[in-house]
Design a protein around this motif. Structure first.
Motif, PDB file in Angstrom:
ATOM      1  N   ILE A  38       0.786  -1.236   0.000  1.00 51.57           N
ATOM      2  CA  ILE A  38       0.000   0.000   0.000  1.00 51.57           C
ATOM      3  C   ILE A  38       0.818   1.287   0.000  1.00 51.57           C
ATOM      4  O   ILE A  38       0.342   2.314  -0.461  1.00 51.57           O
ATOM      5  N   ALA A  39       2.041   1.268   0.513  1.00 54.02           N
ATOM      6  CA  ALA A  39       2.834   2.501   0.604  1.00 54.02           C
ATOM      7  C   ALA A  39       3.945   2.561  -0.442  1.00 54.02           C
ATOM      8  O   ALA A  39       4.849   3.386  -0.335  1.00 54.02           O
ATOM      9  N   ARG A  40       3.860   1.717  -1.424  1.00 55.21           N
ATOM     10  CA  ARG A  40       4.946   1.596  -2.409  1.00 55.21           C
ATOM     11  C   ARG A  40       5.237   2.926  -3.103  1.00 55.21           C
ATOM     12  O   ARG A  40       6.387   3.324  -3.253  1.00 55.21           O
ATOM     13  N   GLU A  41       4.203   3.623  -3.529  1.00 54.93           N
ATOM     14  CA  GLU A  41       4.397   4.900  -4.227  1.00 54.93           C
ATOM     15  C   GLU A  41       5.049   5.932  -3.312  1.00 54.93           C
ATOM     16  O   GLU A  41       5.936   6.678  -3.734  1.00 54.93           O
ATOM     17  N   GLY A  42       4.626   5.977  -2.066  1.00 51.66           N
ATOM     18  CA  GLY A  42       5.237   6.902  -1.118  1.00 51.66           C
ATOM     19  C   GLY A  42       6.705   6.614  -0.886  1.00 51.66           C
ATOM     20  O   GLY A  42       7.524   7.529  -0.786  1.00 51.66           O
ATOM     21  N   PHE A  43       7.058   5.337  -0.817  1.00 47.26           N
ATOM     22  CA  PHE A  43       8.465   4.974  -0.639  1.00 47.26           C
ATOM     23  C   PHE A  43       9.280   5.268  -1.894  1.00 47.26           C
ATOM     24  O   PHE A  43      10.463   5.569  -1.812  1.00 47.26           O
ATOM     25  N   GLN A  44       8.654   5.190  -3.051  1.00 41.46           N
ATOM     26  CA  GLN A  44       9.370   5.516  -4.288  1.00 41.46           C
ATOM     27  C   GLN A  44       9.816   6.973  -4.280  1.00 41.46           C
ATOM     28  O   GLN A  44      10.872   7.309  -4.809  1.00 41.46           O
ATOM     29  N   ALA A  45       9.033   7.845  -3.651  1.00 41.75           N
ATOM     30  CA  ALA A  45       9.397   9.259  -3.570  1.00 41.75           C
ATOM     31  C   ALA A  45      10.620   9.480  -2.692  1.00 41.75           C
ATOM     32  O   ALA A  45      11.263  10.530  -2.775  1.00 41.75           O
ATOM     33  N   GLN A  46      10.954   8.512  -1.851  1.00 38.84           N
ATOM     34  CA  GLN A  46      12.099   8.651  -0.958  1.00 38.84           C
ATOM     35  C   GLN A  46      13.422   8.225  -1.602  1.00 38.84           C
ATOM     36  O   GLN A  46      14.480   8.475  -1.047  1.00 38.84           O
ATOM     37  N   VAL A  47      13.360   7.576  -2.739  1.00 41.13           N
ATOM     38  CA  VAL A  47      14.591   7.101  -3.378  1.00 41.13           C
ATOM     39  C   VAL A  47      15.319   8.301  -3.988  1.00 41.13           C
ATOM     40  O   VAL A  47      14.752   9.031  -4.800  1.00 41.13           O
ATOM     41  N   PRO A  48      16.559   8.521  -3.589  1.00 39.09           N
ATOM     42  CA  PRO A  48      17.306   9.680  -4.100  1.00 39.09           C
ATOM     43  C   PRO A  48      17.492   9.598  -5.620  1.00 39.09           C
ATOM     44  O   PRO A  48      17.750   8.512  -6.156  1.00 39.09           O
ATOM     45  N   PRO A  49      17.377  10.724  -6.311  1.00 42.78           N
ATOM     46  CA  PRO A  49      17.529  10.713  -7.772  1.00 42.78           C
ATOM     47  C   PRO A  49      18.945  10.347  -8.227  1.00 42.78           C
ATOM     48  O   PRO A  49      19.131   9.902  -9.350  1.00 42.78           O
TER      49      PRO A  49
END
Length: 148
Positions: A38-49
């Motif tokens: 359920i939180a996959r998209e939110g965690f994707q935002a945390q991955v540094p570019p």
């Protein structure tokens, strides 16, 4: 004294540490499951570019790592000191991603001042997670006893 067995803490200290270790283990398993569901998209935002890996791969891999570490905290009590150090190092390893998210302004739900405050507070608690891992597994007590 070995890293696997550690020292024998007092009974009340041992119960408190065990409760802390179990809670941290459950927290990690829950967060790991969130990474995969359920939180996959939110965690994707945390991955540094700047990280040279696919964002979804990083989220899935870190979720699997969190589940594994959480289960290790719950089940590998004989190796709790070693597991404590590994969990502490994991929390240190993900810290740059948390810092990056704050400064790059990425969030799954959009960026606003409330998000900035929430991320800032999370950064303040990251060292507490490291300390929690070291305390609840007696890793820090083992380290101090080893040095004296």
């Amino acid at each position: 004294m070995t890293i696997a067995s550690g020292t024998a803490p007092s009974r009340s200290s041992s119960v408190g540490r065990t409760i802390g270790r179990v809670l941290l283990g459950l927290f990690l398993v829950g967060a790991g499951v969130g990474h995969l569901t359920i939180a996959r998209e939110g965690f994707q935002a945390q991955v540094p570019p700047w990280l040279p890996f696919d964002v979804d791969f990083v989220v899935v891999a870190s979720g699997i790592a969190e589940i594994t570490l959480g289960l290790a905290l719950l089940l590998l009590t004989r190796y709790r000191i070693a597991v404590g150090w590994i969990v502490a190092l994991f929390f240190l390893a993900i810290f740059p991603g948390n810092i990056s998210q704050l400064f790059v302004h990425t969030a799954a739900e959009g960026w606003d001042n409330a998000m900035a405050v929430a991320l800032g507070v999370r950064l303040l608690f990251q060292p507490l997670l490291v300390l929690w891992a070291l305390w609840s597994t007696s890793a820090w007590a083992w380290w101090r006893g080893r040095r004296s």
